[in-house]
Design a protein around this motif. Structure first.
Motif, PDB file in Angstrom:
ATOM      1  N   ASP A  39       0.848  -1.195   0.000  1.00  0.00           N
ATOM      2  CA  ASP A  39       0.000   0.000   0.000  1.00  0.00           C
ATOM      3  C   ASP A  39       0.878   1.238   0.000  1.00  0.00           C
ATOM      4  OD1 ASP A  39      -2.447   1.388   0.000  1.00  0.00           O
ATOM      5  OD2 ASP A  39      -2.387   1.642   2.174  1.00  0.00           O
ATOM      6  N   ILE A  40       0.393   2.287  -0.652  1.00  0.00           N
ATOM      7  CA  ILE A  40       1.058   3.588  -0.630  1.00  0.00           C
ATOM      8  C   ILE A  40      -0.023   4.635  -0.393  1.00  0.00           C
ATOM      9  CG2 ILE A  40       2.415   5.281  -1.914  1.00  0.00           C
ATOM     10  CD1 ILE A  40       3.492   2.920  -3.603  1.00  0.00           C
ATOM     11  N   ASP A  41       0.114   5.379   0.686  1.00  0.00           N
ATOM     12  CA  ASP A  41      -0.845   6.436   1.001  1.00  0.00           C
ATOM     13  C   ASP A  41      -0.559   7.624   0.080  1.00  0.00           C
ATOM     14  OD1 ASP A  41      -1.989   8.846   2.231  1.00  0.00           O
ATOM     15  OD2 ASP A  41      -2.484   7.498   3.900  1.00  0.00           O
ATOM     16  N   GLU A  42      -1.551   8.027  -0.703  1.00  0.00           N
ATOM     17  CA  GLU A  42      -1.359   9.095  -1.686  1.00  0.00           C
ATOM     18  C   GLU A  42      -1.005  10.432  -1.047  1.00  0.00           C
ATOM     19  OE1 GLU A  42      -4.526   9.558  -4.523  1.00  0.00           O
ATOM     20  OE2 GLU A  42      -4.920   7.401  -4.504  1.00  0.00           O
ATOM     21  N   TYR A  43      -1.573  10.706   0.123  1.00  0.00           N
ATOM     22  CA  TYR A  43      -1.393  12.015   0.734  1.00  0.00           C
ATOM     23  C   TYR A  43      -0.113  12.102   1.555  1.00  0.00           C
ATOM     24  CZ  TYR A  43      -6.192  12.387  -0.769  1.00  0.00           C
ATOM     25  OH  TYR A  43      -7.318  12.398  -1.538  1.00  0.00           O
ATOM     26  N   THR A  44       0.134  11.106   2.388  1.00  0.00           N
ATOM     27  CA  THR A  44       1.310  11.159   3.261  1.00  0.00           C
ATOM     28  C   THR A  44       2.520  10.492   2.632  1.00  0.00           C
ATOM     29  OG1 THR A  44       0.731   9.085   4.353  1.00  0.00           O
ATOM     30  CG2 THR A  44      -0.132  11.128   5.327  1.00  0.00           C
ATOM     31  N   LYS A  45       2.317   9.756   1.542  1.00  0.00           N
ATOM     32  CA  LYS A  45       3.378   9.024   0.835  1.00  0.00           C
ATOM     33  C   LYS A  45       3.999   7.922   1.695  1.00  0.00           C
ATOM     34  CE  LYS A  45       2.906  11.689  -2.717  1.00  0.00           C
ATOM     35  NZ  LYS A  45       1.917  11.295  -3.645  1.00  0.00           N
ATOM     36  N   LYS A  46       3.250   7.470   2.715  1.00  0.00           N
ATOM     37  CA  LYS A  46       3.734   6.365   3.553  1.00  0.00           C
ATOM     38  C   LYS A  46       3.582   5.057   2.787  1.00  0.00           C
ATOM     39  CE  LYS A  46       2.868   8.473   8.018  1.00  0.00           C
ATOM     40  NZ  LYS A  46       2.129   8.398   9.274  1.00  0.00           N
ATOM     41  N   SER A 101       3.493   0.964   2.899  1.00  0.00           N
ATOM     42  CA  SER A 101       3.277  -0.231   3.719  1.00  0.00           C
ATOM     43  C   SER A 101       3.919  -1.410   3.009  1.00  0.00           C
ATOM     44  CB  SER A 101       1.792  -0.489   3.917  1.00  0.00           C
ATOM     45  OG  SER A 101       1.189   0.579   4.591  1.00  0.00           O
TER      46      SER A 101
END
Length: 124
Positions: free
Chosen positions: A62-69, A71
């Motif tokens: 997973d890649i968070d679009e907003y925080t660029k975190k 997983s």
């Protein structure tokens, strides 16, 4: 470097917390392997599986679009899965000790009688 979900990468463990392990993917990018993604089965202590400085193969899940975190997972790359044994829960009540609702049912009339006698003696 840009990563996408499904990429299989090699990284280095840079930190371990009770909730997961941080992995450096390159000089600028870091991801997190959640404790549930360390291995199949139950992981009680991450330190028993990984150490800081270990090289690990991981998959981007997973890649968070907003925080660029990012997983990461090691579990998705496993070829052998650990089967966890579910143990039968043991309860305190033991049939041989004759404790539980049956004994309460037997003693309840006596307790009611004693309580009524105490209440009637207090009125006098």
């Amino acid at each position: 470097m840009t990563y996408k979900i499904g990429d299989i990468l090699e990284g280095t463990v840079t930190g371990i917390q009770p909730y997961g392990a941080f992995v450096s993917l390159d000089g600028e990018t870091q991801g997190l392997i959640h404790v549930s993604e360390i291995q199949s089965g139950f992981t009680k202590n991450i330190h028993e599986v990984l150490q800081i400085g270990d090289a690990v193969n991981v998959q981007v899940i997973d890649i968070d679009e907003y925080t660029k975190k990012i997983s990461l997972s090691r579990r998705t790359l496993e070829t052998k899965f650990v089967h966890t044994v579910h143990r039968k829960k043991r309860y305190f009540t033991n049939k041989n000790k004759r404790i539980g609702f049956r004994t309460i049912d037997e003693h309840l009339p006596l307790w009611i009688k004693e309580a009524l006698e105490m209440l009637s003696s207090e009125k006098c």
